[in-house]
Scaffold this active site. Structure first.
Site, PDB file in Angstrom:
ATOM      1  N   GLU A  92       0.905  -1.024  -0.123  1.00  0.00           N
ATOM      2  CA  GLU A  92       0.047  -0.004   0.080  1.00  0.00           C
ATOM      3  C   GLU A  92       1.002   1.103  -0.055  1.00  0.00           C
ATOM      4  OE1 GLU A  92      -2.735  -1.471   3.579  1.00  0.00           O
ATOM      5  OE2 GLU A  92      -4.161  -0.823   2.224  1.00  0.00           O
ATOM      6  N   GLU A 135      -3.958 -10.134   3.805  1.00  0.00           N
ATOM      7  CA  GLU A 135      -5.054  -9.740   4.660  1.00  0.00           C
ATOM      8  C   GLU A 135      -6.141 -10.909   5.010  1.00  0.00           C
ATOM      9  OE1 GLU A 135      -3.582  -7.892   2.466  1.00  0.00           O
ATOM     10  OE2 GLU A 135      -3.153  -6.034   3.484  1.00  0.00           O
TER      11      GLU A 135
HETATM   12  C1  1HE Z   1       6.561  -8.798  12.193  1.00  0.00           C
HETATM   13  C2  1HE Z   1       5.778  -8.690  10.897  1.00  0.00           C
HETATM   14  C3  1HE Z   1       4.367  -7.812  10.905  1.00  0.00           C
HETATM   15  C4  1HE Z   1       7.394  -9.813  10.759  1.00  0.00           C
HETATM   16  N1  1HE Z   1       4.091  -7.267  12.115  1.00  0.00           N
HETATM   17  N2  1HE Z   1       5.861  -8.292  13.246  1.00  0.00           N
HETATM   18  N3  1HE Z   1       1.901  -8.743   7.001  1.00  0.00           N
HETATM   19  C5  1HE Z   1       1.998  -9.925   6.903  1.00  0.00           C
HETATM   20  O1  1HE Z   1       1.293 -10.715   7.347  1.00  0.00           O
HETATM   21  C6  1HE Z   1       3.475 -10.382   6.633  1.00  0.00           C
HETATM   22  C7  1HE Z   1       4.020 -10.898   7.823  1.00  0.00           C
HETATM   23  N4  1HE Z   1       5.275 -11.527   7.775  1.00  0.00           N
HETATM   24  C8  1HE Z   1       5.827 -12.283   7.020  1.00  0.00           C
HETATM   25  O2  1HE Z   1       5.111 -13.060   6.336  1.00  0.00           O
HETATM   26  C9  1HE Z   1       7.291 -12.615   7.256  1.00  0.00           C
HETATM   27  O3  1HE Z   1       7.940 -11.858   8.156  1.00  0.00           O
HETATM   28  C10 1HE Z   1       8.080 -12.005   5.937  1.00  0.00           C
HETATM   29  C11 1HE Z   1       7.657 -12.910   4.784  1.00  0.00           C
HETATM   30  C12 1HE Z   1       7.915 -10.690   5.545  1.00  0.00           C
HETATM   31  C13 1HE Z   1       9.714 -12.073   6.147  1.00  0.00           C
HETATM   32  O4  1HE Z   1      10.159 -13.380   6.548  1.00  0.00           O
HETATM   33  P1  1HE Z   1      11.294 -13.537   7.410  1.00  0.00           P
HETATM   34  O5  1HE Z   1      11.504 -14.979   7.507  1.00  0.00           O
HETATM   35  O6  1HE Z   1      12.521 -12.714   6.723  1.00  0.00           O
HETATM   36  O7  1HE Z   1      11.174 -13.077   8.789  1.00  0.00           O
HETATM   37  P2  1HE Z   1      10.218 -13.726  10.307  1.00  0.00           P
HETATM   38  O8  1HE Z   1      11.091 -14.532  10.864  1.00  0.00           O
HETATM   39  O9  1HE Z   1       8.932 -14.141   9.761  1.00  0.00           O
HETATM   40  O10 1HE Z   1       9.996 -12.315  11.055  1.00  0.00           O
HETATM   41  C14 1HE Z   1      11.273 -11.754  11.833  1.00  0.00           C
HETATM   42  C15 1HE Z   1      10.572 -11.049  12.864  1.00  0.00           C
HETATM   43  O11 1HE Z   1       9.730 -10.067  12.400  1.00  0.00           O
HETATM   44  C16 1HE Z   1       9.593 -11.754  13.636  1.00  0.00           C
HETATM   45  O12 1HE Z   1       9.568 -11.501  14.932  1.00  0.00           O
HETATM   46  P3  1HE Z   1      10.582 -12.038  16.289  1.00  0.00           P
HETATM   47  O13 1HE Z   1      10.143 -11.387  17.312  1.00  0.00           O
HETATM   48  O14 1HE Z   1       9.733 -13.529  16.404  1.00  0.00           O
HETATM   49  O15 1HE Z   1      11.909 -12.171  15.619  1.00  0.00           O
HETATM   50  C17 1HE Z   1       8.089 -11.619  13.151  1.00  0.00           C
HETATM   51  O16 1HE Z   1       7.223 -11.928  14.121  1.00  0.00           O
HETATM   52  C18 1HE Z   1       8.287  -9.979  12.787  1.00  0.00           C
HETATM   53  N5  1HE Z   1       7.384  -9.522  12.027  1.00  0.00           N
HETATM   54  N6  1HE Z   1       6.121  -9.355   9.777  1.00  0.00           N
HETATM   55  C19 1HE Z   1       4.842  -7.630  13.465  1.00  0.00           C
HETATM   56  N7  1HE Z   1       3.871  -7.573   9.726  1.00  0.00           N
HETATM   57  C20 1HE Z   1      -3.297  -0.637   7.132  1.00  0.00           C
HETATM   58  S1  1HE Z   1      -3.780  -2.302   6.805  1.00  0.00           S
HETATM   59  C21 1HE Z   1      -2.520  -3.385   6.313  1.00  0.00           C
HETATM   60  C22 1HE Z   1      -2.758  -4.636   6.312  1.00  0.00           C
HETATM   61  C23 1HE Z   1      -1.542  -5.539   6.357  1.00  0.00           C
HETATM   62  O17 1HE Z   1      -0.531  -5.069   6.231  1.00  0.00           O
HETATM   63  S2  1HE Z   1      -1.751  -7.105   6.485  1.00  0.00           S
HETATM   64  C24 1HE Z   1      -0.228  -7.861   6.185  1.00  0.00           C
HETATM   65  C25 1HE Z   1       0.644  -7.877   7.516  1.00  0.00           C
END
Ligand code: 1HE
Length: 267
Positions: free
Chosen positions: A115, A135
């Site tokens: 976005e 989402e």
């Molecule tokens: C996060 C977030 C996040 C990672 N909010 N903490 N977005 C999503 O649904 C995408 C969610 N993220 C992922 O699918 C993956 O993190 C990625 C594919 C982007 C990257 O993968 P990777 O293997 O490099 O990283 P990871 O091990 O999944 O994440 C590393 C850390 O970042 C981990 O935290 P930790 O404390 O365990 O180290 C994750 O929890 C954290 N992290 N993404 C919070 N999004 C205004 S409306 C908009 C609506 C949306 O954006 S919906 C889509 C949300």
């Protein structure tokens, strides 16, 4: 947690006429929290006052993993609405501001990250880039303007598919679908984005303003109204001393020539 607060969530640097704005929360894949969006808004405000173009990029392995889901999970519906409306305000500062923005994309460009990218004017994706709108899987909906901007770029049918199925699209698919205008080799998006931003920065400011603000509005108008607004903008931009000098420069062969791709036959 967002860290101790000693490191900047957003980096900002002025490189000549171009502001470089970096999402800097790599441990959380540059997920956008309330604090991030406010720091980002401040960087955009600053760029508007001192730069002639800007590049938005992400530090670490990914451009942006979207909304901070950890923070979102604790929000009430009205807090969610306020958050979404704030994203709308901030992204509108980019989309309908006074300077062009180029997004340099790599790694995850997911949910709110897409976005954000969709509110910029030129998008460059390197070979590591992937796009997703999970989402549906998260039980939420887009809230950062994607229902309008992303749908207009790639079409509501493709966007609906990504949201329903969690499909992950490649950089090439993104280019084919109109999500990005440029592809770059792995690690090459930022350099290409800077190059493009420098070119856009060298345009007349009022022309850029018209491109950013009149062109998209004209798409929402009837053809008659669109043609009328086009004429007014055309006359307004032509009436500036800057236009007069640029037109003279062309006639006196002082202007930069068109960068015609090699292999194009022209006489
Ligand atoms: C996060 C977030 C996040 C990672 N909010 N903490 N977005 C999503 O649904 C995408 C969610 N993220 C992922 O699918 C993956 O993190 C990625 C594919 C982007 C990257 O993968 P990777 O293997 O490099 O990283 P990871 O091990 O999944 O994440 C590393 C850390 O970042 C981990 O935290 P930790 O404390 O365990 O180290 C994750 O929890 C954290 N992290 N993404 C919070 N999004 C205004 S409306 C908009 C609506 C949306 O954006 S919906 C889509 C949300």
């Amino acid at each position: 947690m967002e860290g101790t607060g000693t490191e900047a969530l957003i980096t900002y640097e002025l490189r000549g006429p171009v502001a470089l704005i970096g999402l800097n929360r790599p441990d959380k894949r540059n997920a956008i929290s309330d604090r991030v969006i406010e720091a980002f808004a401040e960087a955009v405000r600053r760029a508007e006052t001192e730069a002639r173009a800007a590049v938005i990029h992400g530090h670490g392995k990914h451009f942006c993993a979207g909304l901070d889901l950890g923070e979102h999970v604790t929000k009430t519906p009205i807090q969610g609405v306020r958050g979404s409306r704030r994203w709308h305000e901030v992204f509108a500062m980019i989309e309908r501001g006074t300077i062009p923005y180029v997004a340099a994309l790599h790694g995850a460009v997911v949910g709110g990250g897409l976005e954000l990218a969709a509110s910029t004017h030129i998008r460059v994706a390197d070979a590591t880039t992937f796009f997703a709108l999970p989402e549906g899987q998260r039980g939420i909906f887009v809230g950062g303007g994607g229902a309008v901007r992303i749908a207009r770029l790639m079409g509501a049918a493709r966007m609906g598919d990504l949201m329903l199925t969690g499909r992950v699209a490649t950089a090439e698919e993104g280019e084919r679908w109109g999500l990005v205008q440029y592809l770059a080799p792995a690690g090459g998006a930022l350099d290409r984005a800077l190059e493009l931003a420098n070119i856009a920065a060298s345009n007349a400011e009022l022309s850029n303003y018209a491109i950013l603000n009149a062109l998209p509005r004209i798409q929402d108008m009837s053809s008659e109204d669109g043609l009328f607004v086009e004429s007014i903008m055309s006359a307004l931009t032509s009436a500036t001393p800057e236009a007069a000098e640029r037109l003279r420069a062309f006639l006196e062969k002082r202007a930069r020539p068109l960068d015609i791709p090699k292999g194009v036959a022209h006489g």
